[in-house]
Design a protein around this motif. Structure first.
Motif, PDB file in Angstrom:
ATOM      1  N   MET A  34       0.832  -1.200   0.000  1.00 45.56           N
ATOM      2  CA  MET A  34       0.000   0.000   0.000  1.00 45.56           C
ATOM      3  C   MET A  34       0.874   1.259   0.000  1.00 45.56           C
ATOM      4  O   MET A  34       1.933   1.277   0.590  1.00 45.56           O
ATOM      5  N   GLY A  35       0.418   2.290  -0.662  1.00 46.41           N
ATOM      6  CA  GLY A  35       1.098   3.575  -0.602  1.00 46.41           C
ATOM      7  C   GLY A  35       2.278   3.735  -1.533  1.00 46.41           C
ATOM      8  O   GLY A  35       3.059   4.664  -1.389  1.00 46.41           O
ATOM      9  N   ASN A  36       2.455   2.829  -2.482  1.00 46.81           N
ATOM     10  CA  ASN A  36       3.538   2.950  -3.465  1.00 46.81           C
ATOM     11  C   ASN A  36       4.903   3.167  -2.833  1.00 46.81           C
ATOM     12  O   ASN A  36       5.647   4.068  -3.200  1.00 46.81           O
ATOM     13  N   VAL A  37       5.253   2.341  -1.873  1.00 41.29           N
ATOM     14  CA  VAL A  37       6.565   2.444  -1.236  1.00 41.29           C
ATOM     15  C   VAL A  37       7.613   1.954  -2.221  1.00 41.29           C
ATOM     16  O   VAL A  37       7.488   0.885  -2.797  1.00 41.29           O
ATOM     17  N   SER A  75      13.188 -12.473 -10.544  1.00 32.88           N
ATOM     18  CA  SER A  75      12.015 -13.067 -11.192  1.00 32.88           C
ATOM     19  C   SER A  75      10.798 -13.149 -10.261  1.00 32.88           C
ATOM     20  O   SER A  75       9.741 -13.622 -10.676  1.00 32.88           O
ATOM     21  N   CYS A  76      10.945 -12.682  -9.025  1.00 30.68           N
ATOM     22  CA  CYS A  76       9.880 -12.770  -8.011  1.00 30.68           C
ATOM     23  C   CYS A  76       9.413 -14.205  -7.803  1.00 30.68           C
ATOM     24  O   CYS A  76       8.224 -14.484  -7.635  1.00 30.68           O
ATOM     25  N   ASN A  77      10.359 -15.130  -7.789  1.00 25.24           N
ATOM     26  CA  ASN A  77      10.061 -16.540  -7.580  1.00 25.24           C
ATOM     27  C   ASN A  77      10.105 -16.847  -6.083  1.00 25.24           C
ATOM     28  O   ASN A  77      11.159 -16.804  -5.465  1.00 25.24           O
ATOM     29  N   PHE A 102      15.439  -9.623  -0.266  1.00 22.51           N
ATOM     30  CA  PHE A 102      14.216  -9.935   0.451  1.00 22.51           C
ATOM     31  C   PHE A 102      13.018  -9.605  -0.424  1.00 22.51           C
ATOM     32  O   PHE A 102      13.041  -8.651  -1.204  1.00 22.51           O
ATOM     33  N   MET A 103      11.954 -10.389  -0.252  1.00 23.75           N
ATOM     34  CA  MET A 103      10.710 -10.121  -0.970  1.00 23.75           C
ATOM     35  C   MET A 103       9.553 -10.681  -0.161  1.00 23.75           C
ATOM     36  O   MET A 103       9.745 -11.517   0.721  1.00 23.75           O
ATOM     37  N   ALA A 112       4.502  -6.259  -7.396  1.00 21.53           N
ATOM     38  CA  ALA A 112       3.972  -4.924  -7.094  1.00 21.53           C
ATOM     39  C   ALA A 112       5.019  -4.037  -6.420  1.00 21.53           C
ATOM     40  O   ALA A 112       4.743  -2.882  -6.098  1.00 21.53           O
ATOM     41  N   GLY A 113       6.236  -4.588  -6.197  1.00 22.56           N
ATOM     42  CA  GLY A 113       7.328  -3.780  -5.655  1.00 22.56           C
ATOM     43  C   GLY A 113       7.711  -4.095  -4.227  1.00 22.56           C
ATOM     44  O   GLY A 113       8.572  -3.426  -3.656  1.00 22.56           O
ATOM     45  N   GLN A 114       7.118  -5.102  -3.619  1.00 23.23           N
ATOM     46  CA  GLN A 114       7.439  -5.426  -2.234  1.00 23.23           C
ATOM     47  C   GLN A 114       8.649  -6.356  -2.194  1.00 23.23           C
ATOM     48  O   GLN A 114       8.574  -7.539  -1.909  1.00 23.23           O
ATOM     49  N   LYS A 115       9.792  -5.749  -2.503  1.00 26.34           N
ATOM     50  CA  LYS A 115      11.067  -6.451  -2.459  1.00 26.34           C
ATOM     51  C   LYS A 115      12.153  -5.412  -2.232  1.00 26.34           C
ATOM     52  O   LYS A 115      11.999  -4.241  -2.594  1.00 26.34           O
TER      53      LYS A 115
END
Length: 192
Positions: A34-37, A75-77, A102-103, A112-115
């Motif tokens: 949330m919030g485009n971190v 690759s967000c695996n 970390f992800m 979505a960018g959470q890494k």
């Protein structure tokens, strides 16, 4: 004379504990989608050192933290994490130089960018003395595997510790505290 030397050594020893920082990932927004971190931007403003504690705060019903290899990070695996943390309040101590990838392993969160790539320069000095007590470990929820070569594999570079509170946002404060303890040590040695 022996008392003076002992006090001086104890006070100087305390300074090594004062330079490690507790850095909350995402600052006041925490670990979220949330919030485009922008976690890459956040990491680029930090100067990570060995001994620093990376704090992931999040709602454990909706997120987790996975330590992964560089390949899986890109690759967000989330199928082969090195370690998975899911307390919602994970403190991870950096123990080696190199990259720590970390992800969030929930579907779509990494994309979505959470890494975040926590990089400790090979020339970065340790934030705490090599003679300091080891940080107690509560352990990840899945076993760690592999060994870190200090390169970009992102393997085996962290341990989980009880959650300390973040410092007031910067290592600057910690370094001045360490300097203050050093000055007190010198004054104590002159007075005793």
């Amino acid at each position: 004379m022996a008392d003076r030397a002992l006090v001086l050594l104890l006070l100087l020893g305390l300074t090594s504990f004062c330079t490690a920082a507790v850095l909350k990932v995402g600052d006041n927004k925490g670990w979220t989608i949330m919030g485009n971190v922008n976690y890459s931007a956040w990491a680029s403003t930090q100067k990570f050192q060995i001994g620093d504690v990376i704090l992931f705060e999040y709602n454990k019903d909706f997120h987790n933290v996975m330590l992964v290899t560089k390949k899986d990070y890109k690759s967000c695996n989330a199928t082969k994490p090195i370690a998975t943390y899911n307390s919602g309040n994970d403190s991870i101590t950096i123990t080696r130089a190199g990259h720590n990838f970390f992800m969030c392993g929930l579907p779509g969160h990494c994309a979505a960018g959470q890494k975040v790539n926590i990089r400790v320069a090979k020339t970065a000095k340790a934030a705490s003395s090599p003679h300091s007590a080891p940080v107690p470990s509560t352990g990840p929820s899945s076993p760690s595997s592999g060994t870190d070569t200090g390169d970009e594999t992102g393997t085996g570079t962290t341990t989980v510790a009880p959650s300390p509170k973040p410092s007031s946002g910067s290592r600057f404060v910690s370094e001045y505290l360490g300097l203050g303890v050093s000055v007190l040590a010198i004054i104590a040695s002159l007075v005793l």
